[in-house]
Design an enzyme around this catalytic site. Structure first.
Site, short mmCIF file in Angstrom:
data_model
loop_
_atom_site.label_atom_id
_atom_site.label_comp_id
_atom_site.label_asym_id
_atom_site.label_seq_id
_atom_site.Cartn_x
_atom_site.Cartn_y
_atom_site.Cartn_z
CB SER A 90 -0.94 0.01 1.20
OG SER A 90 -1.97 -0.91 1.00
CB VAL A 150 0.13 -5.82 4.25
CG1 VAL A 150 -1.13 -5.24 4.86
CG2 VAL A 150 -0.03 -6.05 2.75
CE LYS A 186 -3.90 0.74 -0.99
NZ LYS A 186 -4.55 0.37 0.29
CE1 TYR A 200 -4.02 -1.30 -4.76
CE2 TYR A 200 -4.71 -3.59 -4.74
CZ TYR A 200 -4.39 -2.43 -4.06
OH TYR A 200 -4.41 -2.41 -2.69
CE1 TYR A 244 -4.93 1.75 3.97
CE2 TYR A 244 -3.23 0.82 5.38
CZ TYR A 244 -3.72 1.13 4.13
OH TYR A 244 -2.97 0.82 3.04
O1 DON Z 1 -4.58 -4.73 -1.65
C1 DON Z 1 -4.00 -5.39 -0.82
O2 DON Z 1 -4.60 -6.09 -0.03
C2 DON Z 1 -2.48 -5.31 -0.73
N1 DON Z 1 -1.86 -5.46 -1.99
C3 DON Z 1 -2.04 -4.01 -0.13
C4 DON Z 1 -2.67 -3.75 1.20
C5 DON Z 1 -1.81 -2.98 2.12
O3 DON Z 1 -0.62 -2.90 1.98
C6 DON Z 1 -2.50 -2.40 3.29
N2 DON Z 1 -1.58 -1.70 4.13
N3 DON Z 1 -1.23 -1.77 5.22
#
Ligand code: DON
Length: 304
Positions: A60, A258, A63, A188, A240
Site C-alpha cells: 500500500s 502490509v 498508493k 494494482y 488507515y
Molecule cells: O490490496 C492489498 O490487499 C495489498 N496489496 C495491499 C494492502 C496494504 O498494503 C494495506 N496496508 N497496510
C-alpha cells in the site's frame, strides 16, 4: 545519528513479537517476523540500521506514489472526480461503504477501493506499458534503477485477491473505472509487488519532504502541489484506521504497507524508511510504528 538509530532499533525489536506477518497474501506469510530496519536521509547523508537492506514489497505504500503519477497524467479535476478527500476510519480493505459512496466514488485514494480507482487512471496503451511507467516513476524517485517487481508476490496476490476483485468490479458497475476492471487489477497488483528496501523508501520520502525535488540531483521530479496532496492524504488516511492515533503519537505524513514498510516524511527535514513485517491488527508495522514514535520524540518531528 547512526548510533542513535542502532539504539532505537535494538530498543524496539521486542515489539516485533507482538505482531504477525500478513498471511492473506500467501507469499507474504514467508517473511521473517523478527526483521526490523530503518534508514533516514537528511538530504545530504543517509543513516541506516538493522535489516535495512532486506527487500520487501511496497504494497500500500505504492498508493501515495501512483496517486502522484495519476495527478501528473490527468490533473486534479479528473483525479478528484474518481476519489474523495475524506478519511473513512475503516480498515484498508473495507467493502462496507461501497454502497454508500457519495457521488459514485471511494472516499480517498489510500484505502484499496480508492487506490484501485487511481490505478485505473494511469496512462498507457497496454497493462505492460502502465506497469512500466509506474516502475520507472518509482525508480526515479527512489534514485535506484535496479528496482523491479517480485513476480511471486504478484502471482500470489493475483490468485487470491478476491476481495480486491469484488471492489474493482463494483467500481466498474458504478462507472468509476472506465477501462477493463481486470486490467486495472493487474496494474494494482503489480504496483503492490514492486520490491524495495529501507534505503529506497527513505530516498522517496526525502523527495516528498522537499515537495517533489530530488535531494540528489536538484531536479523537480513532480509538481510541489502534488507532493502536498499526497502528504495531506498520508496525514489523514495513510495509516488507515490507525491514522488518528499516529497523528497524535508521531505527527507526520506516513504511508504503511502490509509488506511491513512505512514511508514517513518530516517536511523539509527528513525522509524515513522503516521495515518490520510483523504487523498490528490494522496492517501497520508494529515495531516500525514504535521506531517512528521514538524518533519523533527524540528529534521533535511532530508537525502539529
Ligand atoms: O490490496 C492489498 O490487499 C495489498 N496489496 C495491499 C494492502 C496494504 O498494503 C494495506 N496496508 N497496510
Amino acid at each position: 545519528m547512526k548510533s542513535i538509530l542502532e539504539k532505537v532499533v535494538k530498543m524496539n525489536k521486542k515489539y516485533t513479537k507482538d505482531g504477525k506477518v500478513a498471511s492473506y497474501i500467501p507469499e507474504l506469510a514467508i517473511a521473517d517476523a523478527s526483521h526490523l530496519g530503518v534508514c533516514i536521509s537528511d538530504g545530504n547523508e543517509m543513516f541506516c540500521s538493522g535489516d535495512s537492506n532486506v527487500k520487501f514489497t511496497l504494497q500500500s505504500v505504492s498508493k501515495s506514489l501512483v496517486l502522484i503519477l495519476a495527478l501528473m497524467d490527468h490533473g486534479e479535476e479528473k483525479v478528484f472526480e474518481k476519489v474523495g478527500k475524506e478519511p473513512t476510519g475503516d480498515p484498508f480493505n473495507s467493502i462496507i461503504r461501497l454502497e454508500t459512496y457519495k457521488k459514485q466514488k471511494p472516499y480517498n485514494p489510500m484505502i484499496n477501493a480508492g487506490a484501485i480507482a487511481i490505478a485505473g487512471l494511469v496512462k498507457g496503451e497496454t497493462v505492460e506499458v502502465r506497469v512500466q511507467r509506474i516502475l520507472k516513476f518509482v525508480q526515479q524517485i527512489a534514485h535506484n534503477a535496479g528496482i523491479g517487481l517480485n513476480q511471486a508476490v504478484f502471482r500470489s496476490e493475483r490468485d487470491t485477491g478476491h476481495r480486491n476483485r469484488s471492489i474493482a468490479h463494483f467500481l466498474k458497475d458504478i462507472g468509476n473505472i472506465e477501462g477493463d476492471p481486470d486490467e486495472v487489477l493487474q496494474v494494482y497488483f503489480s504496483q503492490c509487488s514492486i520490491e524495495i528496501d529501507c534505503r529506497d523508501l527513505s530516498n522517496m520520502a526525502m523527495v516528498l519532504a522537499l515537495d517533489g525535488k530530488s535531494h540528489i540531483t536538484g531536479e523537480q521530479l513532480f509538481p510541489a502541489r502534488f507532493a502536498k496532496i499526497a502528504k495531506a492524504y498520508m496525514t489523514t488516511c495513510g495509516m488507515y484506521d490507525g491514522s488518528g492515533e499516529f497523528a497524535i503519537k508521531v505527527g507526520i505524513p506516513a504511508k504503511s504497507g502490509v509488506g511491513g514498510g512505512i514511508l514517513a516524511v518530516v517536511p523539509n527535514r527528513y525522509g524515513i524508511g522503516v521495515f518490520g513485517p510483523a504487523l498490528d491488527e490494522k496492517g501497520n508495522s508494529i515495531a516500525g510504528l514504535k521506531i517512528l514514535e521514538t524518533l519523533s520524540e527524540d528529534y521533535n518531528f511532530n508537525i502539529f
